[in-house]
Design a protein around this motif. Structure first.
Motif, PDB file in Angstrom:
ATOM      1  N   ALA A 169      -4.768 -38.698 -44.206  1.00 54.68           N
ATOM      2  CA  ALA A 169      -5.635 -37.539 -43.986  1.00 54.68           C
ATOM      3  C   ALA A 169      -5.736 -36.698 -45.253  1.00 54.68           C
ATOM      4  CB  ALA A 169      -5.106 -36.694 -42.837  1.00 54.68           C
ATOM      5  N   PHE A 170      -6.909 -36.088 -45.444  1.00 58.74           N
ATOM      6  CA  PHE A 170      -7.134 -35.196 -46.576  1.00 58.74           C
ATOM      7  C   PHE A 170      -6.673 -33.793 -46.222  1.00 58.74           C
ATOM      8  CE2 PHE A 170     -10.230 -32.143 -48.559  1.00 58.74           C
ATOM      9  CZ  PHE A 170      -9.753 -32.237 -49.853  1.00 58.74           C
ATOM     10  N   LYS A 171      -5.866 -33.207 -47.093  1.00 58.83           N
ATOM     11  CA  LYS A 171      -5.407 -31.839 -46.914  1.00 58.83           C
ATOM     12  C   LYS A 171      -5.742 -31.051 -48.169  1.00 58.83           C
ATOM     13  CE  LYS A 171      -1.451 -28.907 -45.745  1.00 58.83           C
ATOM     14  NZ  LYS A 171       0.000 -28.850 -45.443  1.00 58.83           N
ATOM     15  N   ARG A 172      -6.704 -30.167 -48.047  1.00 59.82           N
ATOM     16  CA  ARG A 172      -7.209 -29.417 -49.191  1.00 59.82           C
ATOM     17  C   ARG A 172      -6.148 -28.469 -49.741  1.00 59.82           C
ATOM     18  NH1 ARG A 172     -12.170 -28.720 -51.084  1.00 59.82           N
ATOM     19  NH2 ARG A 172     -13.071 -29.844 -49.297  1.00 59.82           N
ATOM     20  N   GLN A 173      -6.091 -28.348 -51.069  1.00 62.60           N
ATOM     21  CA  GLN A 173      -5.115 -27.457 -51.690  1.00 62.60           C
ATOM     22  C   GLN A 173      -5.391 -26.002 -51.323  1.00 62.60           C
ATOM     23  OE1 GLN A 173      -5.609 -27.956 -55.994  1.00 62.60           O
ATOM     24  NE2 GLN A 173      -6.964 -26.194 -56.092  1.00 62.60           N
ATOM     25  N   GLU A 174      -4.352 -25.203 -51.340  1.00 65.94           N
ATOM     26  CA  GLU A 174      -4.473 -23.776 -51.050  1.00 65.94           C
ATOM     27  C   GLU A 174      -5.048 -23.045 -52.267  1.00 65.94           C
ATOM     28  OE1 GLU A 174      -3.738 -22.251 -48.143  1.00 65.94           O
ATOM     29  OE2 GLU A 174      -3.285 -24.223 -47.280  1.00 65.94           O
ATOM     30  N   ASN A 175      -5.720 -21.940 -52.018  1.00 64.60           N
ATOM     31  CA  ASN A 175      -6.224 -21.117 -53.115  1.00 64.60           C
ATOM     32  C   ASN A 175      -5.070 -20.351 -53.756  1.00 64.60           C
ATOM     33  OD1 ASN A 175      -8.978 -21.823 -52.636  1.00 64.60           O
ATOM     34  ND2 ASN A 175      -8.993 -20.439 -50.898  1.00 64.60           N
ATOM     35  N   ARG A 176      -5.068 -20.296 -55.056  1.00 62.54           N
ATOM     36  CA  ARG A 176      -3.942 -19.721 -55.789  1.00 62.54           C
ATOM     37  C   ARG A 176      -4.087 -18.217 -56.034  1.00 62.54           C
ATOM     38  NH1 ARG A 176      -0.257 -17.659 -57.290  1.00 62.54           N
ATOM     39  NH2 ARG A 176       1.226 -18.097 -58.980  1.00 62.54           N
ATOM     40  N   PHE A 177      -5.299 -17.732 -56.244  1.00 62.80           N
ATOM     41  CA  PHE A 177      -5.501 -16.339 -56.646  1.00 62.80           C
ATOM     42  C   PHE A 177      -6.234 -15.606 -55.531  1.00 62.80           C
ATOM     43  CE2 PHE A 177      -5.485 -19.077 -60.412  1.00 62.80           C
ATOM     44  CZ  PHE A 177      -4.312 -18.619 -61.008  1.00 62.80           C
ATOM     45  N   THR A 178      -5.507 -14.806 -54.791  1.00 63.22           N
ATOM     46  CA  THR A 178      -6.029 -14.265 -53.529  1.00 63.22           C
ATOM     47  C   THR A 178      -5.969 -12.741 -53.440  1.00 63.22           C
ATOM     48  OG1 THR A 178      -3.856 -14.542 -52.474  1.00 63.22           O
ATOM     49  CG2 THR A 178      -5.412 -16.381 -52.292  1.00 63.22           C
ATOM     50  N   THR A 179      -5.793 -12.054 -54.554  1.00 62.15           N
ATOM     51  CA  THR A 179      -5.768 -10.592 -54.517  1.00 62.15           C
ATOM     52  C   THR A 179      -7.108 -10.073 -53.999  1.00 62.15           C
ATOM     53  OG1 THR A 179      -4.274 -10.532 -56.411  1.00 62.15           O
ATOM     54  CG2 THR A 179      -5.425  -8.491 -55.864  1.00 62.15           C
ATOM     55  N   PRO A 180      -7.094  -9.200 -53.001  1.00 62.33           N
ATOM     56  CA  PRO A 180      -8.355  -8.705 -52.435  1.00 62.33           C
ATOM     57  C   PRO A 180      -9.004  -7.646 -53.312  1.00 62.33           C
ATOM     58  CG  PRO A 180      -6.502  -7.676 -51.327  1.00 62.33           C
ATOM     59  CD  PRO A 180      -5.913  -8.699 -52.259  1.00 62.33           C
ATOM     60  N   PHE A 181     -10.297  -7.428 -53.089  1.00 64.70           N
ATOM     61  CA  PHE A 181     -10.997  -6.302 -53.686  1.00 64.70           C
ATOM     62  C   PHE A 181     -10.841  -5.098 -52.777  1.00 64.70           C
ATOM     63  CE2 PHE A 181     -13.161  -9.835 -55.737  1.00 64.70           C
ATOM     64  CZ  PHE A 181     -13.342  -9.374 -57.024  1.00 64.70           C
ATOM     65  N   GLY A 182     -10.727  -3.922 -53.377  1.00 67.16           N
ATOM     66  CA  GLY A 182     -10.587  -2.718 -52.563  1.00 67.16           C
ATOM     67  C   GLY A 182     -10.262  -1.512 -53.408  1.00 67.16           C
ATOM     68  N   GLN A 183      -9.859  -0.448 -52.738  1.00 66.21           N
ATOM     69  CA  GLN A 183      -9.592   0.832 -53.395  1.00 66.21           C
ATOM     70  C   GLN A 183      -8.101   1.101 -53.593  1.00 66.21           C
ATOM     71  OE1 GLN A 183     -12.181   2.505 -54.554  1.00 66.21           O
ATOM     72  NE2 GLN A 183     -13.573   1.016 -53.607  1.00 66.21           N
ATOM     73  N   ASN A 184      -7.253   0.277 -52.994  1.00 69.05           N
ATOM     74  CA  ASN A 184      -5.815   0.496 -53.102  1.00 69.05           C
ATOM     75  C   ASN A 184      -5.284   0.032 -54.454  1.00 69.05           C
ATOM     76  OD1 ASN A 184      -5.680   1.519 -50.446  1.00 69.05           O
ATOM     77  ND2 ASN A 184      -5.545  -0.572 -49.622  1.00 69.05           N
ATOM     78  N   GLU A 185      -4.128   0.546 -54.817  1.00 67.54           N
ATOM     79  CA  GLU A 185      -3.560   0.274 -56.140  1.00 67.54           C
ATOM     80  C   GLU A 185      -3.338  -1.214 -56.384  1.00 67.54           C
ATOM     81  OE1 GLU A 185       0.346   1.542 -58.834  1.00 67.54           O
ATOM     82  OE2 GLU A 185      -0.085   2.570 -56.946  1.00 67.54           O
ATOM     83  N   ALA A 186      -2.935  -1.955 -55.356  1.00 73.17           N
ATOM     84  CA  ALA A 186      -2.631  -3.374 -55.521  1.00 73.17           C
ATOM     85  C   ALA A 186      -3.861  -4.268 -55.393  1.00 73.17           C
ATOM     86  CB  ALA A 186      -1.582  -3.788 -54.499  1.00 73.17           C
ATOM     87  N   GLU A 187      -5.037  -3.671 -55.239  1.00 79.75           N
ATOM     88  CA  GLU A 187      -6.257  -4.447 -55.034  1.00 79.75           C
ATOM     89  C   GLU A 187      -7.121  -4.457 -56.289  1.00 79.75           C
ATOM     90  OE1 GLU A 187      -6.861  -3.824 -50.237  1.00 79.75           O
ATOM     91  OE2 GLU A 187      -7.743  -2.351 -51.590  1.00 79.75           O
ATOM     92  N   LEU A 188      -8.042  -5.388 -56.342  1.00 77.17           N
ATOM     93  CA  LEU A 188      -8.952  -5.491 -57.483  1.00 77.17           C
ATOM     94  C   LEU A 188      -9.992  -4.385 -57.406  1.00 77.17           C
ATOM     95  CD1 LEU A 188      -9.525  -9.342 -57.292  1.00 77.17           C
ATOM     96  CD2 LEU A 188      -8.078  -8.148 -58.955  1.00 77.17           C
ATOM     97  N   PRO A 189     -10.177  -3.625 -58.465  1.00 74.50           N
ATOM     98  CA  PRO A 189     -11.154  -2.524 -58.406  1.00 74.50           C
ATOM     99  C   PRO A 189     -12.583  -3.047 -58.341  1.00 74.50           C
ATOM    100  CG  PRO A 189     -10.304  -2.784 -60.631  1.00 74.50           C
ATOM    101  CD  PRO A 189      -9.482  -3.698 -59.763  1.00 74.50           C
TER     102      PRO A 189
END
Length: 321
Positions: free
Chosen positions: A13-33
């Motif tokens: 069976a094919f199992k697709r690799q996971e996404n590596r870079f998953t930081t969300p966009f948003g207004q919080n300090e830990a998010e992408l501006p």
């Protein structure tokens, strides 16, 4: 970079690799501006995951605030899986100055060992990949980027439907979007047939759903329609033959075919759909079986003129509220 065959399980069976870079966009300090002209989406028109971000970008009017770099539909003939920017002058992306997309992945993580995938959102100021999470990217564009939407932009992810859209999108991803890949990349008969059955079971269900409503959620165009469309657009020209999901063609489903044409004829869908690139990639350059004896033959069909024919769905559902 690992090859796609590394994503095959012992069952075949094919199992697709996971996404590596998953930081969300948003207004919080830990998010992408959220910031105009800071990011560039790298994509190839052959990739359904990347295509849906380009459709949403156009539907929401974000073309002037998020730039796009387009990779060649054919894989470069090198000893790894990669995307190359051979469509641009001097064979480099004009903004990032890269020839291969792997370059920005290595800028981000020098020991990166997965496949460099599209879409990849790159921070132009650092030339690093900040997000390649196609599962969430269009949700971010619809919500976190709302202040930069054009006037009159559709609400593709309305608050009252978010849970329902997510649930349906999850089913569409596993059963159809990725289901065709699980069939096409399977290395055992059992894995192939399980994926094949799943694809058509869900297509049959959605065919019935679309008999009574214009879109997946009634009269409102949503993110779910974008996600289903990108697979439907590739179905007859690629998946039906190259991936052996051949019980039916898209054109054999009256409601799905009308629905797909309805979307194709909507600005943002058809004008971002490159059938020639899609066909070339899946029949000449796909990485699931590079040693196929027929891999250098480009099919003449199918006939694509039907995409512009009248679908009748606007009139049929004009009274729908």
């Amino acid at each position: 970079m690992t090859e796609k065959l590394a994503e095959i399980e012992t069952t075949g069976a094919f199992k697709r690799q996971e996404n590596r870079f998953t930081t969300p966009f948003g207004q919080n300090e830990a998010e992408l501006p959220v910031e105009a002209n800071r990011y560039r989406i790298l994509w190839s028109p052959v990739c359904p995951w990347a295509h849906r971000s380009i459709i949403v970008r156009k539907l929401l009017g974000l073309e002037e605030v998020i730039s796009v770099g387009t990779a060649d539909p054919l894989r470069p003939k090198i000893d790894r899986v990669d995307w190359a920017f051979t469509l641009d002058d001097k064979n480099v992306d004009p903004i990032l100055g890269i020839h291969y997309i792997s370059e920005v992945y290595f800028n981000t993580e020098p020991e990166y060992a997965g496949r460099p995938t599209v879409p990849a959102v790159v921070d132009i100021t650092t030339q690093t990949v900040v997000n390649n999470d196609y599962h969430e990217l269009t949700y971010y564009l619809a919500t976190a980027w709302k202040e930069l939407h054009k006037e009159g932009a559709p609400d593709l992810f309305p608050d009252e439907l978010q849970q329902d859209i997510r649930e349906l999108n999850e089913r569409i991803f596993h059963g159809i979007n990725n289901g065709v890949y699980k069939a096409g990349f399977a290395r055992s008969q059992e894995a192939y047939e399980q994926a094949y059955d799943g694809v058509f079971q869900l297509l049959d269900e959605i065919e019935e759903r679309l008999a009574t409503q214009r879109y997946l959620f009634g009269s409102q165009l949503t993110d779910a329609d974008v996600r289903l469309y990108v697979t439907l657009a590739r179905f007859d020209i690629a998946y039906n033959t190259a991936f052996r999901v051949n019980r039916n063609r898209l054109v054999d489903f009256p409601n799905l075919w009308g629905y797909a044409r309805d979307l194709y004829q909507t600005p943002g869908f058809g004008d971002t759909t490159d059938f020639a690139a899609i066909k070339a990639h899946y029949h000449l350059s796909i990485t699931n079986d590079p040693n196929r004896t027929f891999s250098k033959i480009l099919p003449k069909g199918p006939d694509l003129t039907g995409w512009l024919t009248e679908h009748g769905r606007v009139l049929k559902f004009k009274e729908e509220k």
